[in-house]
Design an enzyme around this catalytic site. Sequence first.
Site, short mmCIF file in Angstrom:
data_model
loop_
_atom_site.label_atom_id
_atom_site.label_comp_id
_atom_site.label_asym_id
_atom_site.label_seq_id
_atom_site.Cartn_x
_atom_site.Cartn_y
_atom_site.Cartn_z
N HIS A 160 0.83 -1.22 0.00
CA HIS A 160 0.00 0.00 0.00
C HIS A 160 0.87 1.27 0.00
CE1 HIS A 160 -3.76 -2.24 0.70
NE2 HIS A 160 -3.02 -3.01 1.47
N ASN A 203 -10.08 -3.28 2.04
CA ASN A 203 -9.75 -3.26 0.62
C ASN A 203 -11.01 -3.03 -0.21
OD1 ASN A 203 -6.96 -3.80 0.92
ND2 ASN A 203 -7.33 -6.00 1.02
N TYR A 235 0.47 -4.68 11.88
CA TYR A 235 0.31 -3.26 11.58
C TYR A 235 1.04 -2.38 12.58
CZ TYR A 235 -2.92 -3.78 7.70
OH TYR A 235 -3.46 -4.06 6.47
#
Length: 749
Positions: free
Chosen positions: A121, A194, A408
């Site tokens: 990303h 997404n 993350y």
Amino acid sequence: MRTSIRKLLLRSATVLSCCLLVHVSGEIFIDAGHKEQTSSPTCSLSSIDQNCDNAKVASLEPFRERKSENDILTTNQGLKIVDDENSLKAGNRGPSLLEDFHFREKMTHFDHERIPERVVHARGSAAHGYFQVYEPLANITKAAMFQDPNKLTPVFVRFSTVAGSRGSADTVRDVRGFAVKFYTDEGNFDLVGNNMPVFFIQDAIKFPDFVHSVKPEPHNEIPQASSAHDTLWDFVTQQTETTHMIMWLMSDRAIPRAYPNMEGFGVHTFRLINEQGVSRFVKFHWKPKLGVHSLVWDEAQKLAGKNSDYHRQQLWEDIEDGNYPEWELGMQVVEEADENKFDFDLLDSTKIIPEELVPVQRVGRMVLNRNPDNFFAETEQVAFCISNIVPGIDFTNDPLLQGRLFSYLDTQLLRLGGPNFHEIPINQPICPFRHNNQRDGLHRQTINVGKTSYGINAINNGLPKSANKKQGFTSYQERIDGYKIRQRSPSFADHFSQATQFWKSMSAPEQDHIVNAFTFELGKVGYVVIRQRMVDQLQNVDGELATRVATNLGLTLNAKVANGNPKSDIASSPALSQMNTAKDSVKTRKIAILAADGVDGQGIMDMNATAAANGASIKVVAPHLGTIRTSTGSSVAVDGTMLTMPSILFDAVLIPAGAASTKTLQESGDAVHYALETYVHYKPLAATGEGVDFLAHVGLISKNRNLPLPEGVLTAPGTGLSDDFRQQFINAIGQHRFFTRERVNAIPA
């Protein structure tokens, strides 16, 4: 005429970018660049579509720096600088001196300006906005953001591609990230999803392998931002759990027309918990108000070369023009008692809940109404963490979700230089935070006062105190049974049924596009054995699909593989087809007016008025910049040439009347290509008067005007555009594409 209002929040003025008719010496002149200054509009919460202050945008104001006439150049330490153009040297031609502290500070800062780009990303664009719930949802969740219809919760949304680097193109075939940061009164909630509802793998332990396979190959760093290479398809064909996601990746969902035409999905199954402690499962959806639309593959490839910033530019311009993108938040809610009633596992991220089984309830809307002030400070430094949740929302045991909870946060620690990335302005909550005894670390902004830096303490009266259960987050108490094992649940074992359902749910044109996508991507794979493995895999999805792909690749079906899915009774899901999710709105659509000297100026004015009334816009495209003369001698401003504004930047093309204009266009190879390319990309194409002769000249319509026209092609005699003709053209643009158009493959464009 169309007026584009650039409503800039917290700025002193609003710039009006208008397309105006200006009378100059008796001539009609279309001035697309006319600007005037006006005062900033008054905002109120009752006028929720205005680009008004929101709490998050206001919280960024202390960090904004605006230059003024009284500013004096200084170092970062405040020392006023006289000369910023020459380094300190030993004589005019001598060596530079190490003592030049100003040079060292300036150069050191430059050397360290870039932070590591995201592993995935990396290429993205973002915008500010707000979320507003329609009705209180206290029956299913205690999350405060879902309780008050009058409350506008600030959001920051980042869209992205997955595979490519920051310098790659917007329109590559790829999954798109759809990450939303809600700045709620209870803390930040990050819904990091997404534009596809499923993923490639079921367990996060495979995620590094998947990403390595889709990244440029390590020996030559090729290809960039592409799925058409050996390593991805080698990975995909080694495990069948990827099959469903590959069907989505090969579909039109992988090449969206624009971000406001994308659906978004939370992918995982989450929990909603109400005040009584009752838990329900939920899937999150974002439904675009403008409908779901895509590019065609040839168009996407050309855009990657001619305008690699196509998506981010369109998002930016839409917001600047006041065409604020809007989505509705949808939820599929499943009672805990119904967890096992499906023939798939709710915790399997390679599966959807078909909307025909559990309808999507639309519970609120999200509007993006402000562009960032600084790309790096906001879009690049924003840190989304799926672990950022609020009371009333919790996790499930989805093994992919569980891995993301670690990954993350761990990623942000490295990318943003340590544990204090939450203090970067764009990441700060709008509610009180930092109330803990954490200390120090790189880039710490907080000056902690007092002796205590540990939890249980008497010196500081035990502060900060823990929240009570009514105020704070409590993890859902779920019963856990069994042993610690490394196994996949048998309920995750069906890897083909939903891939089959996806294929059967597509319209005939969408199925053609999927076959062509497999043909293109696998055609670039160097290993025949990998291509054959993928065809073998497709045999378990659908026999026709496998046969068509195999034929195109010069392969044969494998007799040892089941031809067709064992579950032959799988029903289609109409909600999966873009043909059923498209909207006929023409808002934000762009129309090219292909013209030259001698064009019918009235036709241009007529189309401009109709486009503006419907939220669309026109651009005059001609052989040269400057102005062109109309058939009556007036001037029309040219917005771009056929080289700088190709047909792939537009949703429809109009060729107005005008004998001289038509003659020039017929003699221009660029103009001929322009019309042919519009046709083969299935877009609406219209012509009036002599412009109709141009369509016949290039072979798109018959010279015999009594024969029927191809779908999506409109013609009319004479000059000007009648009300009926304009409405027909607008209706055609609302249909987006005409995929049943004939002879497309025979046209050289």
